[in-house]
Every structure is written in C-alpha cells, then in structure tokens.
Design a protein around this motif. Sequence first.
Motif, short mmCIF file in Angstrom:
data_model
loop_
_atom_site.label_atom_id
_atom_site.label_comp_id
_atom_site.label_asym_id
_atom_site.label_seq_id
_atom_site.Cartn_x
_atom_site.Cartn_y
_atom_site.Cartn_z
N ARG A 253 0.89 -1.15 0.00
CA ARG A 253 0.00 0.00 0.00
C ARG A 253 0.93 1.20 0.00
O ARG A 253 1.33 1.70 1.06
CB ARG A 253 -0.88 -0.02 1.24
N MET B 140 -9.25 -19.18 1.82
CA MET B 140 -8.32 -18.07 1.94
C MET B 140 -6.94 -18.57 2.39
O MET B 140 -6.82 -19.54 3.12
CB MET B 140 -8.85 -17.05 2.96
N ASN C 182 -16.57 -8.24 3.23
CA ASN C 182 -16.04 -9.51 3.72
C ASN C 182 -14.61 -9.68 3.25
O ASN C 182 -14.28 -9.36 2.12
CB ASN C 182 -16.87 -10.68 3.17
N PHE C 183 -13.77 -10.23 4.13
CA PHE C 183 -12.42 -10.58 3.70
C PHE C 183 -12.55 -11.50 2.49
O PHE C 183 -13.34 -12.43 2.49
CB PHE C 183 -11.68 -11.31 4.81
N GLY C 184 -11.76 -11.19 1.47
CA GLY C 184 -11.81 -12.00 0.26
C GLY C 184 -12.48 -11.25 -0.87
O GLY C 184 -12.37 -11.64 -2.03
N LYS C 185 -13.16 -10.14 -0.55
CA LYS C 185 -13.84 -9.38 -1.61
C LYS C 185 -13.23 -7.99 -1.76
O LYS C 185 -13.10 -7.47 -2.84
CB LYS C 185 -15.33 -9.25 -1.29
N ASP D 176 -6.60 -10.91 -3.42
CA ASP D 176 -7.89 -10.97 -2.72
C ASP D 176 -8.03 -12.23 -1.87
O ASP D 176 -8.85 -12.27 -0.95
CB ASP D 176 -9.05 -10.97 -3.74
N PHE E 131 -3.21 -6.62 0.96
CA PHE E 131 -4.02 -7.84 1.00
C PHE E 131 -5.21 -7.56 1.91
O PHE E 131 -5.42 -6.42 2.33
CB PHE E 131 -3.19 -9.01 1.54
N ASN E 132 -6.00 -8.56 2.25
CA ASN E 132 -6.94 -8.41 3.35
C ASN E 132 -6.07 -8.40 4.60
O ASN E 132 -5.27 -9.32 4.80
CB ASN E 132 -7.89 -9.61 3.42
N THR E 133 -6.20 -7.38 5.44
CA THR E 133 -5.26 -7.30 6.55
C THR E 133 -5.96 -7.03 7.88
O THR E 133 -6.94 -6.30 7.95
CB THR E 133 -4.21 -6.20 6.30
N ALA F 160 -19.30 -14.46 8.32
CA ALA F 160 -20.11 -15.36 9.14
C ALA F 160 -20.85 -14.61 10.24
O ALA F 160 -20.36 -13.60 10.74
CB ALA F 160 -19.22 -16.44 9.76
N LEU G 215 -15.41 -11.52 10.26
CA LEU G 215 -14.83 -10.68 9.20
C LEU G 215 -14.86 -11.36 7.84
O LEU G 215 -14.67 -10.72 6.81
CB LEU G 215 -13.39 -10.28 9.57
N THR G 216 -15.07 -12.67 7.82
CA THR G 216 -15.22 -13.34 6.52
C THR G 216 -16.68 -13.35 6.09
O THR G 216 -17.01 -13.86 5.03
CB THR G 216 -14.72 -14.80 6.57
N ARG H 12 -10.02 -5.65 -0.27
CA ARG H 12 -8.81 -5.71 0.55
C ARG H 12 -8.76 -4.51 1.47
O ARG H 12 -8.15 -3.50 1.15
CB ARG H 12 -7.59 -5.77 -0.35
N PHE H 13 -9.40 -4.63 2.62
CA PHE H 13 -9.39 -3.50 3.54
C PHE H 13 -8.62 -3.87 4.80
O PHE H 13 -8.18 -5.00 4.98
CB PHE H 13 -10.81 -2.99 3.84
N HIS H 14 -8.41 -2.88 5.65
CA HIS H 14 -7.56 -3.05 6.82
C HIS H 14 -8.40 -2.89 8.09
O HIS H 14 -9.21 -1.98 8.19
CB HIS H 14 -6.45 -1.99 6.80
N LYS I 74 -13.51 -19.68 6.39
CA LYS I 74 -13.33 -19.50 4.94
C LYS I 74 -12.04 -20.18 4.49
O LYS I 74 -11.03 -19.52 4.22
CB LYS I 74 -13.29 -18.00 4.62
#
Lengths: 274, 377
Positions: A9, A86, B220-223, A42, A62-64, B74, B71-72, B225-227, A83
Amino acid sequence: MFDYSKYMRNTKLPHIWCPGCGHGIVMKSLIRAIAKTGWEKDDIVVVSGIGCASRLPGYVDFNTLHTAHGRALAFATGIKLAKPEMHVIVVSGDGDSLAIGGNHFIHACRRNIDITLVVFNNGIYGMTGGQYSPTTPDGDRSSTSPLGNMEPEFDVTKIAEGAGATFVARGTSYHVPQLDTYIHKGLEHKGFSVIDVTEACYTTHGRVNKKKYPSNIDMLKFQRDNAIPISKAKEMSEEELEGKIITGIFCEKQKPEFTEKYQKIVDSFSGGGK
Amino acid sequence: MTESKFEFIQGNIACAKGAAYAGCSFFGGYPITPSTEIAEYMSGYLPRNGGKFIQMEDEIASLGSIIGAALTGAKAMTSTSGPGFSLMQELIGYACIAEVPVVIVDIMRGGPSTGLPTSPAQSDLLQAKWGTHGDHPTIALVPNSVEEMFTETVRAFNLAEYFRTPVLVLGDEIIGHMREKIRIPEPGEMEIIERTVPSSDGVCPLPYASDSGKPACLPNFGKSRFHVTGLNHDTTGFPTMDPEIVARENERILAKIYEQREIVDSYEEINCKDADILMLSVGSAARAAEEAVKTLRKKGIKAGLFRPVTLWPFPKDQFIKHAERAKYIIVPEMNMGQLKTVAERFTKRSKIVPVNLVNGEPISPEHIISVTKYLNI
Ligand SMILES: Cc1ncc(C[n+]2csc(CCOP(=O)(O)OP(=O)(O)O)c2C)c(N)n1
Ligand code: SF4
C-alpha cells in the motif's frame, strides 16, 4: 528488479520501523515468497498481533487484520476455519507469538491448521522499548534485565515441532535467499507452518549491549558468523552449539489438515443434512 | 399452514436454537458451567448445517476466533460464564472499535473468581457495561425466560449485524438451566437482519464511513482488501492520531447506538403506571419480583415492576417516568447492588430499597415481600 509496489500500500509508506530494523528485510522476503505462489491478492489475509512487527499488515495490499497483543493466531484460526479457501498468513514478534500468545501458538501447531506463521524473532520487545522476551539470549541486557537476562530462552523450532506443526524452519535476516525459500515452502505447505526468523533490533537491544553488538551492522554480522546449517549442527555437540543459530528446515511432513478434515464432515451432511 | 412447533427445553438450548434461527454459522468457545450446553448443542448443529464449531484453547481465543470468522462474513457467537467473560474483556473492546458484529452469551454464576460454578448470580451486570477499557458502546440483553433466551438471542444477532458491534446476552444459571415449553417460530416469522455489505463488486473504499449515523457497510475478507485494526482509525480503517478524527470516531461508535434508542430499547412494564412501590429487576430475579408484585396487588398495595430487557443502554427515560411518581424503588438482584447503582443515578425523590442475595440461592418472592413490611405505604 522485483516490483514491490504491486504488493504494497504505497501511500501508507514510510513505515514506522527504525533504520536498520530487521522487520523490513523479512517483510520483503515475505512479499517475494507470496509473489512466487502466484496467489490472488484478494485470497490472502495477513493477520498480526501488537508490536513493531505487527504493524506490517498496514503496509501490504491484501486483506489485513491487526489484532490485539498475542491473539493473531486466534483470529486467524477463525478466518481459516470459516473460509478455508483463503490463504492465511500470520506475522508476529517473539513476544507476541511466544509470551502472551504462547498458548495460541502451541494449539495452532497441534491443530495443524493451514496457516503460515512467520515469527519476527528479534529477541526483544521492540515496541515497548526493549524489555526481555522469551527469546532474549542468556545474559543480554534489556530494560527489565539491567543485570543481564537470567531466564533461559525458548527454542521456537523445538516447541513448534513438539506441538505438532508440520513445517518448521529457521532463517535469518542475513541469509535472505534461504529465507525466501523457507517462507515460500511454508506458504505452499498444507498444514501449520512456522518460520522462525532470527533478526535484530539495534534500537532497543543492540544499543544496550554494546560489547556484544557494537553497531547495527554487527548484529547482522552476528547472524552471519553464528548461523549453522542444520546438517552441520547434527554433527556438533551441545556445547559447540551454545549461542549458535541453527538454520534450515527442521521438519516437513504431510498430516491431515484441520479445516480440510472439518470440511469433509460438513460436506457429508450437505444436501440431505440431518 | 404448518403446525406450530412446541418444545420443552432448557434455556441454554433455546439460546442455541435462537442462534441457529438467526443464521449463526460459526461458534468458537471454551467449556464453562453453567453455559456449556450452548457450545455442546452448536458443536453438533453447525457441522450438520454447513457451519463451523471450534473449541478454542481459552476464552480469549474463543472471542478472537469469532471476530476473525465474522470478518469473513459469518454470523458468529461464543458463550461463557463469569471467569471466561472476564478473560474476554480486552477483545470485547476490540470488536467495539473495529466494529465487528459478534454475539457473546454470558450465563452468569456466582463470583468473584471461581465462586459458585453451578449456582445462579447476576454478577456481571456492571462488568458487561464497564469491563473493557476505554469508552465504548455496550448492548446487553437480559432474558428472563426460556422463550426469551430464544427470542433475545435472535435479537442479539440482529442488533450486532445492524450496528456492527458486539452484543451481549446475559443469562444466569436459573434461566440457562430451567426448562419451559416454548413455541419455536416458523422460518420468516421473526425478522432476521443481515449486515449491510458493499454492492455487487464487494469493494468498499471507506469501510468505516458513517452514513447519516447508520453504521457503514462491512466488506467480507476476500472481496475487498481492507484493513482492520484496534488502533484508532479514520474512515478508511487505517490508524490515525489526528485528534479531530480520533474524537469524531470515538464519538461516532457511541452515537451510532445511543442515538438510535428506538432500535435498541426493550423493556417490560407491569403495573407501573400507578405504582407506589416500583421494582427494578432483570433476569431470573425479575421473575420473583413479578410474583411479589402480584401478591402485593392482591393485598391492595400498589406495586409494579419495571424490567429492562435491554439492560444496556439502560432505558432511562422510561424508568425515570415511573420512578418519579413511586415512593419506593425496590431493587431485587442476585449481587450486592449493581442495578441499585443505576437506580440511584436516575432516581431523585424516591427511596431506594435494595434486596440482595449472593449465597447461590435464587431470590424468592417472599424475600422481596418481606422488605415491604417496613415501608411507609
Ligand atoms: C495485553 C497487552 N499487554 C501488553 C501490551 C504492550 N506491548 C505492546 S507490543 C509489546 C511487545 C512487542 O514485542 P514483540 O512481540 O517481540 O514485537 P516487536 O515490537 O519486537 O516487533 C508489548 C508488551 C499490549 N499492547 N497489550
Ligand atoms: S524498536 Fe526495534 S523492532 Fe521496533 S522498529 Fe525499531 S528496530 Fe524495529
């Protein structure tokens, strides 16, 4: 030249780490290893606890998830089980993963859950200003061991293997090409993998042990001069190995992975669930 | 029309069935009396129905695992009792500031420490509100029947998902272990709230932006990419120490709940309108209070019961309305006066009469009635 910007980032730089901190070296190694897997960004989650090392997730694209001190593996376990598709990577300091997070560490090993843990092992609590950690070398001074550390240190690889991790390796921030390989192998390994990385924090550790580490560079030289490959270590006595850093892959075996096992049970009910 | 389904079940099982009804798909927990039946039920139910159950190594890990799972995408929950609830406190604050929806069920028992593991108490009413450090929003629901263990658990999930915040369900050993006949609602009969997620592509550049007081959508994590961090952060989710933003965001996570009281509040009022003696009580103690009110009314004494079902945030306006005209406020509770501190805060004129029991036995209606003998009514 490797293009890091694709994985960083870039607007979140510069990072908070001190000049010469080992964490940056390990982060770059991790990024190269991730690139080699070819995984989609992702599909990757990077989870950390609290500490200097644990600030890493904020810098990578990434997802973090930056959690609480010691708890990264607990959060990561929830993510991976909920999940399983992942790729879950945990980055954690030695205090974070082995002291306050020690319980989660051994149980993640035991479950053999498909998570890769990279221990940023600088042998000190960097973020809080240099108190001794479970891996501070015997006799080293720290802000809470002003007379020299009197507690014996953990051997991360032995705990990991003993607790059931199925991939265990140790590298250093000096031997970078090897480190790339270990982390990459750990990422590709199905099951719980631990890569213990010996690195250094001059700011809080070296500076108060000037005799042993006169400068930042000497901390890297210490790694260079004291690393012993595991094959060679096997022929050496315990006394000869005193104070040495044994590097290499300590264990690599295939065992049923937790979330796969669990998913099979779930799938056996889907359709005609009862 | 399908026939209504009645079941004669334990409160803890009703809680688990309520979770299932609400769409819970992940449970992480650690066994502790008197809550364990919830985990036991979920360990069989979830894998049979596409969900996941995990027994973690302690309660800190349990809460960590469900925050990760949430966070995924669920709907996630855990259950515990006093000692485990104490261990969870740090991560309750984490879920508040990181705005992650989770449901935490605490089946209260005697304390402090190991205390009375198999006996009822209402020991955690204030810990629920003040246990974690820092100013944070608290939603805590206190069921007082097996049926409410079901319906309040459903409501807990709804509030958690709507507000993006942890929601606590405070049962106690009596409510958790007693059996009553309840009607299980049909699918679709009770409203189920789903969290707001980003539109089609899943991307959400500002996961912490508040839209007119409403909680922002949670990718959701996987869609996307946030922190996510437990550090103070701005609307993008990244850490900041800018005093203006820190203040704004700290206030926002409180306001998003405290300024939407109509969504959170829930209470029961029994004979409150003309009550000279107003009882303030929750959970199993409120069952005894209700009996006491009935008996006193038969004797011609104007008694009433105000029972917060949502204890936190405390339904203060409604309480004050009744408290202003009552001569006495009796506060029966199975602790040494936790709810009493709340009554004191919101009562100016009336005299407060505590009724406390911390010996592991339930409070009886007779016990409550006995204190009225000394009141000047
Ligand atoms: C529950 C809790 N206890 C203590 C702390 C304070 N703390 C923050 S980071 C840290 C140690 C960090 O050391 P390490 O994990 O080795 O990482 P490094 O900073 O060296 O990278 C401590 C003790 C905390 N944040 N939370
Ligand atoms: S204090 Fe030590 S561990 Fe922390 S950033 Fe500085 S060098 Fe790195």
